[in-house]
Motif scaffolding. Structure first.
Motif, PDB file in Angstrom:
ATOM      1  N   GLY A 103      14.803  -5.737  58.172  1.00 12.13           N
ATOM      2  CA  GLY A 103      14.182  -6.884  58.850  1.00 12.13           C
ATOM      3  C   GLY A 103      13.414  -7.832  57.957  1.00 12.13           C
ATOM      4  O   GLY A 103      12.733  -8.736  58.434  1.00 12.13           O
ATOM      5  N   LYS A 104      13.512  -7.632  56.631  1.00 11.02           N
ATOM      6  CA  LYS A 104      12.857  -8.601  55.742  1.00 11.02           C
ATOM      7  C   LYS A 104      13.559  -9.944  55.896  1.00 11.02           C
ATOM      8  O   LYS A 104      12.978 -11.015  55.765  1.00 11.02           O
ATOM      9  CB  LYS A 104      12.972  -8.095  54.307  1.00 11.02           C
ATOM     10  CG  LYS A 104      12.162  -8.866  53.322  1.00 11.02           C
ATOM     11  CD  LYS A 104      12.122  -8.133  52.002  1.00 11.02           C
ATOM     12  CE  LYS A 104      11.505  -9.017  50.932  1.00 11.02           C
ATOM     13  NZ  LYS A 104      11.738  -8.475  49.607  1.00 11.02           N
ATOM     14  N   VAL A 105      14.867  -9.849  56.166  1.00 10.41           N
ATOM     15  CA  VAL A 105      15.668 -11.031  56.455  1.00 10.41           C
ATOM     16  C   VAL A 105      16.209 -10.874  57.875  1.00 10.41           C
ATOM     17  O   VAL A 105      16.681  -9.803  58.232  1.00 10.41           O
ATOM     18  CB  VAL A 105      16.842 -11.122  55.459  1.00 10.41           C
ATOM     19  CG1 VAL A 105      17.906 -12.068  55.950  1.00 10.41           C
ATOM     20  CG2 VAL A 105      16.353 -11.527  54.085  1.00 10.41           C
ATOM     21  N   ASN A 106      16.128 -11.933  58.638  1.00 11.49           N
ATOM     22  CA  ASN A 106      16.684 -11.901  59.990  1.00 11.49           C
ATOM     23  C   ASN A 106      18.132 -12.409  59.917  1.00 11.49           C
ATOM     24  O   ASN A 106      18.357 -13.572  59.544  1.00 11.49           O
ATOM     25  CB  ASN A 106      15.839 -12.807  60.893  1.00 11.49           C
ATOM     26  CG  ASN A 106      16.254 -12.721  62.349  1.00 11.49           C
ATOM     27  OD1 ASN A 106      17.278 -12.113  62.680  1.00 11.49           O
ATOM     28  ND2 ASN A 106      15.462 -13.334  63.216  1.00 11.49           N
ATOM     29  N   LYS A 117      23.237  -1.346  43.686  1.00 12.79           N
ATOM     30  CA  LYS A 117      23.770  -0.291  44.568  1.00 12.79           C
ATOM     31  C   LYS A 117      22.805  -0.101  45.718  1.00 12.79           C
ATOM     32  O   LYS A 117      21.584  -0.012  45.508  1.00 12.79           O
ATOM     33  CB  LYS A 117      23.903   1.023  43.794  1.00 12.79           C
ATOM     34  CG  LYS A 117      24.921   0.934  42.698  1.00 12.79           C
ATOM     35  CD  LYS A 117      24.976   2.216  41.915  1.00 12.79           C
ATOM     36  CE  LYS A 117      26.007   2.030  40.806  1.00 12.79           C
ATOM     37  NZ  LYS A 117      25.905   3.061  39.798  1.00 12.79           N
ATOM     38  N   PHE A 118      23.347   0.039  46.896  1.00 13.01           N
ATOM     39  CA  PHE A 118      22.514   0.131  48.096  1.00 13.01           C
ATOM     40  C   PHE A 118      21.535   1.299  48.014  1.00 13.01           C
ATOM     41  O   PHE A 118      20.353   1.148  48.300  1.00 13.01           O
ATOM     42  CB  PHE A 118      23.417   0.267  49.332  1.00 13.01           C
ATOM     43  CG  PHE A 118      22.660   0.257  50.627  1.00 13.01           C
ATOM     44  CD1 PHE A 118      22.138  -0.926  51.132  1.00 13.01           C
ATOM     45  CD2 PHE A 118      22.472   1.428  51.344  1.00 13.01           C
ATOM     46  CE1 PHE A 118      21.433  -0.935  52.338  1.00 13.01           C
ATOM     47  CE2 PHE A 118      21.772   1.431  52.551  1.00 13.01           C
ATOM     48  CZ  PHE A 118      21.253   0.245  53.045  1.00 13.01           C
ATOM     49  N   ILE A 119      22.030   2.449  47.584  1.00  9.39           N
ATOM     50  CA  ILE A 119      21.163   3.638  47.601  1.00  9.39           C
ATOM     51  C   ILE A 119      19.970   3.437  46.661  1.00  9.39           C
ATOM     52  O   ILE A 119      18.848   3.823  46.983  1.00  9.39           O
ATOM     53  CB  ILE A 119      21.966   4.939  47.288  1.00  9.39           C
ATOM     54  CG1 ILE A 119      21.144   6.183  47.640  1.00  9.39           C
ATOM     55  CG2 ILE A 119      22.450   4.987  45.861  1.00  9.39           C
ATOM     56  CD1 ILE A 119      20.942   6.407  49.093  1.00  9.39           C
ATOM     57  N   ARG A 162      16.041   3.106  47.998  1.00  7.25           N
ATOM     58  CA  ARG A 162      15.065   4.097  47.491  1.00  7.25           C
ATOM     59  C   ARG A 162      13.932   3.407  46.740  1.00  7.25           C
ATOM     60  O   ARG A 162      12.770   3.771  46.895  1.00  7.25           O
ATOM     61  CB  ARG A 162      15.769   5.110  46.590  1.00  7.25           C
ATOM     62  CG  ARG A 162      16.489   6.165  47.428  1.00  7.25           C
ATOM     63  CD  ARG A 162      17.192   7.200  46.583  1.00  7.25           C
ATOM     64  NE  ARG A 162      17.820   8.198  47.447  1.00  7.25           N
ATOM     65  CZ  ARG A 162      18.885   8.904  47.123  1.00  7.25           C
ATOM     66  NH1 ARG A 162      19.469   8.735  45.940  1.00  7.25           N
ATOM     67  NH2 ARG A 162      19.385   9.783  47.963  1.00  7.25           N
ATOM     68  N   ASN A 163      14.273   2.385  45.935  1.00  5.62           N
ATOM     69  CA  ASN A 163      13.234   1.701  45.145  1.00  5.62           C
ATOM     70  C   ASN A 163      12.362   0.794  45.989  1.00  5.62           C
ATOM     71  O   ASN A 163      11.163   0.716  45.797  1.00  5.62           O
ATOM     72  CB  ASN A 163      13.866   0.841  44.035  1.00  5.62           C
ATOM     73  CG  ASN A 163      14.507   1.710  42.984  1.00  5.62           C
ATOM     74  OD1 ASN A 163      14.156   2.886  42.863  1.00  5.62           O
ATOM     75  ND2 ASN A 163      15.449   1.151  42.240  1.00  5.62           N
ATOM     76  N   GLU A 164      12.986   0.087  46.905  1.00  3.93           N
ATOM     77  CA  GLU A 164      12.242  -0.971  47.588  1.00  3.93           C
ATOM     78  C   GLU A 164      11.772  -0.585  48.988  1.00  3.93           C
ATOM     79  O   GLU A 164      10.876  -1.216  49.528  1.00  3.93           O
ATOM     80  CB  GLU A 164      13.101  -2.239  47.663  1.00  3.93           C
ATOM     81  CG  GLU A 164      13.454  -2.786  46.289  1.00  3.93           C
ATOM     82  CD  GLU A 164      14.245  -4.085  46.346  1.00  3.93           C
ATOM     83  OE1 GLU A 164      14.169  -4.790  47.359  1.00  3.93           O
ATOM     84  OE2 GLU A 164      14.943  -4.377  45.351  1.00  3.93           O
TER      85      GLU A 164
END
Ligand code: BGC
Length: 791
Positions: free
Chosen positions: A520-523, A394-396, A400-402
């Motif tokens: 931005g971890k992935v472009n 889940k996105f949320i 929140r975690n990462e």
């Protein structure tokens, strides 16, 4: 000694794997052919009929007496839907499997290596779950954004669909598991899908709808091809000799078996005559088996035709039994990570005018996450392809975690997935946005909007999603829209927002991929594999979708997708091939190996791409060809090749392509073949179909000698405008042409009115007042048809 033998076997296995061959070291074609011949000679007619129909929902019929095993099939395409047993359907109670992004996401990667990796992972999971044949990929063309199964298909472009399909097939089959290219062919509408007739001309069928299958067969050699539900040019896909035998087997060299789509068979005897090997599922086949036996006994079906079908089928059945890896590890954890990596490669940055993305956590400390999709993700489509995921991110939770160390994420649902029209949650979400530094709005299409068996009737988001986007865009200038949908949608609010990220149906790990792209971890490096129109009314099949009275008229012909928008000069919302990056790319140095070629030559095209921005990124380089001089209607440009490369900031790389005759050709119905006409062509290199960066021209000369195929109904203009035929026509009706010649001018400059030029020759006994008659015209046409020409 034993160790040496084992090591040798391992070596052979590794060698075959490197070659991309199935992991079935002991599968020797000639030994197998002998074995199959022997088995066939022992089979009764009843057993042959039995074998060519399924045993049950998912498996082929074993024949114990002869040690003929059964193979297990399962959907497909973006993960396994393996039922608990072969005789249960497996909707809801299927085995958990990794749910990868669906085809419309995968295609946005334009990355054949990636598709191969997905295929390999699916092959591993198939082996682990005892599945021998995977029912995917779906490589039909997206003719209309309304088509219910668009999320399961790759693209509106035949080359892109075919190349990605072949890569997926090669990946699956490298694991000793079969893949199925489906649904052959022109399966582009769900409404009345078991009766609808895809009413299209030969040129369109070949250039647009068959090409993906041709590429998949020639470059992937799938174990199986699934025949479609619909009729094609009036004949069921399961009964067409032209499609199943002439094209698939004889012309393209398909060696596998044709399986019917589930319950697609109407006349199984005709199916066998046409080249359909296996009727699925098994239950109705109990009745049709008797019909097959009767047909042979009554001499309505040659037993030899049945034998050919049996032989092809047995070859694959034994291949399916020949995998060393059956019941290996499903690699669930590893595949979840892979699913996240793959989803990240598909994310497509549609708009980023204020460079709001990637979000800088140092700048934006309080972020509003709005939209129920953040807690209740939409990650796949409805229907037979539904996978039961091994886990679901889940996105949320992920953000929140990462990404929550220095950022506070405040969630508000904004809409309710239970009620599209309920606008009561919008205001509260907009208020949350006002008090945050930035808003991420997660909107898109709920599951019920995109389904096998049902077409869409519009391309709109639910009213509540549109309302949420507009309200938040007003409340918070730093708003980015994160879209989740399996096919093109309209965006009436597009001008109100500066950032739009299309994340497709990203599979079970899609949420993590979205987070990685947002921060931005992935472009992002995805590009649209389908045009996004401004409005439904702009789309190519608008007047002919879904059809009526069982007829679907393909009136737009080969002008599907960008071919249509180009020709009609319609500005789409986002064009085919479009997708931005957090960096920029410069294109330079376009070189062609020659500026004059014949149709037998290969043309080498090379160019340099440079990352001119500040961060590492990937770019999809698209090569289109434009035919500048043609005797037939042609699209303004057509995609012929593409490549995806990764570049560090400041780095340059050379990219090259090889083009052959086929790339310059159109499909001629008259000659029933591909023809590259002499004349001028342009090579266009684009970052999208509407962002052409480099261009070079060349001249092609055809070396072919085609015989004329005129009839008495060919038009006067066809002779008059042809320098080779004009003198012959003058010699044929000199008096009449002379009478049309202005005084003092040579006869070649005779003024023939247009309305006369547009008459078939057979009308000229009347126009010439009897100078020619029907007999003479027929003889003249015969004489012309002895001649040859260079197209
Ligand atoms: C679908 C196929 C699927 C088959 C088995 C059909 O309804 O069209 O794509 O593979 O069912 O589930």
């Amino acid at each position: 000694m034993l160790k040496i033998i084992t090591n040798f076997k391992l070596f052979i296995l590794l060698f075959l794997m490197i070659l991309g061959a199935p992991v079935n070291a002991e599968f020797d074609e000639s030994t197998m052919a002998k074995k199959i011949d022997q088995l066939l000679s022992k089979m009764t007619l009843e057993e042959k009929a039995l074998l060519t129909s399924g045993r049950d929902a998912w498996s082929t019929q074993p024949i114990e007496r002869l040690d003929i095993p059964s193979i297990w099939m399962a959907d497909g395409p973006h993960g396994l839907r393996r039922a608990p047993t072969t005789y249960t359907w497996g909707y809801g109670n299927q085995a958990p499997a990794t749910c990868f992004p669906t085809a419309s996401a995968l295609s946005a990667s334009w990355d054949m290596d990636l598709l191969k990796q997905v295929g390999e992972a699916l092959g591993v999971e198939s082996n682990a779950l005892g599945v021998d044949l995977l029912l995917g990929p779906g490589i039909n063309i997206k003719r209309s954004p309304l088509a219910g199964r668009n999320f399961e298909y790759f693209s509106e472009d035949p080359i892109l669909s075919g190349k990605l399909g072949a890569a997926y097939i090669n990946g699956v089959q490298s694991q000793g598991v079969g893949a199925t290219a489906k649904h052959y062919v022109a399966n582009n509408v769900e409404t009345q899908r078991m009766w609808a007739n895809s009413n299209l001309d030969d040129r369109t069928l070949n250039e647009i709808y068959m090409t993906p299958f041709e590429i998949a067969v020639k470059e992937g050699q799938p174990w199986s091809v699934m025949a479609c539900y619909n009729r094609v040019q009036g004949i069921y896909g399961t009964e067409s000799l032209q499609l199943l035998t002439d094209k698939l087997k004889n012309e393209w060299g398909f060696k596998g078996f044709v399986v019917s789509d589930w319950d697609a068979v109407v006349d199984r005897v005709q199916g066998i005559r046409a080249g359909m090997h296996l009727e699925m599922p098994g239950k109705p086949a109990r009745i049709t088996n008797k019909m097959v036996v009767e047909a042979v006994k009554n001499n309505e079906l040659e037993e030899q035709q049945l034998d050919t079908i049996v032989k092809d089928l047995l070859r694959i059945v034994f291949m399916g039994q020949n995998t060393d890896d059956k019941h290996g590890d499903q690699n669930i954890e590893q595949h979840h990570q892979l699913a996240r990596k793959i989803a990240a490669e598909t994310i497509t940055l549609l708009k980023n005018t204020e460079k709001l993305l990637p979000v800088d956590p140092a700048k934006y400390k309080k972020i509003a996450v709005l939209g129920e999709f953040a807690v209740n993700p939409r990650y796949q489509g409805n229907g037979s392809s539904q996978v039961k995921p091994t886990q679901l991110d889940k996105f949320i939770d992920i953000v929140r975690n990462e990404y929550g160390q220095s950022v506070e994420f405040i969630y508000s649902p904004g809409y309710s997935l239970a009620n599209d029209d309920d606008l009561s949650l919008v205001e509260q979400a907009a208020a949350v946005a006002t008090h945050a530094d930035l808003a991420l709005v997660m909107a898109g299409l709920p599951l019920s909007y995109e389904s096998e068996g049902i077409d869409r009737t519009h391309i709109d988001l639910p009213p509540s999603h549109n309302a949420l986007i507009s309200a938040v865009a007003k409340a918070q200038p730093n708003t980015a829209i994160i879209l989740t949908n399996g096919s093109a949608i309209a965006m009436p609010w597009e001008s109100q927002v500066s950032a739009i990220l299309e994340t497709w149906l990203g599979g079970q790990a899609g949420a993590g991929a979205i987070a990685d792209a947002v921060f931005g971890k992935v472009n992002p490096s995805g590009k649209l594999a389908e045009t996004f129109p401004v409005r439904l009314e702009d789309t190519p099949a608008y007047l002919n979708f879904p059809g009526e009275d069982g007829q679907v008229i393909y009136g737009e012909r080969m002008f599907v997708g960008y071919r249509y928008y180009d020709k009609r000069n319609i500005e789409p919302l986002f064009p085919f091939g479009h997708g931005l990056s957090y960096t920029d790319f410069g294109y330079s140095n376009l070189k062609l190996s020659a500026s004059d070629i014949t149709d037998n030559d290969q043309l080498q095209v090379s160019l340099t791409v440079t990352n001119t921005g500040k961060v590492k990124g990937k770019e999809v380089i698209q090569l289109y060809i434009a035919d500048k001089q043609s005797t037939v209607q042609r699209p303004i440009k057509e995609l012929k090749a593409f490549d995806k490369i990764e570049l560090e900031s400041g780095e340059s790389k050379d990219v090259s392509f090889t083009l052959t005759k086929r790339d310059f050709s159109y499909y001629s119905k008259v000659y029933d073949r591909w023809i590259a006409e002499s004349g001028a062509f342009d090579i266009l290199i684009g970052a999208s179909s509407r962002d052409i960066r480099l261009q070079a021209g060349l001249n092609l000369s055809s070396t072919e000698n085609l015989q004329y195929k005129m009839t008495e109904f060919s038009f006067f203009s066809e002779y008059w405008s042809n320098p080779q035929l004009k003198p012959l026509l003058i010699a044929f009706m000199p008096k009449w042409i002379k009478a049309m010649t202005p005084k003092g001018k040579p006869i070649e400059e005779a003024k023939i009115e247009d309305f006369l030029q547009q008459q078939p020759l057979i009308k000229f006994p009347y126009f010439t007042g009897g100078e020619v008659d029907e007999q003479k015209i027929k003889a003249f046409v015969k004489q012309i048809n002895q001649l040859t020409f260079n197209p």
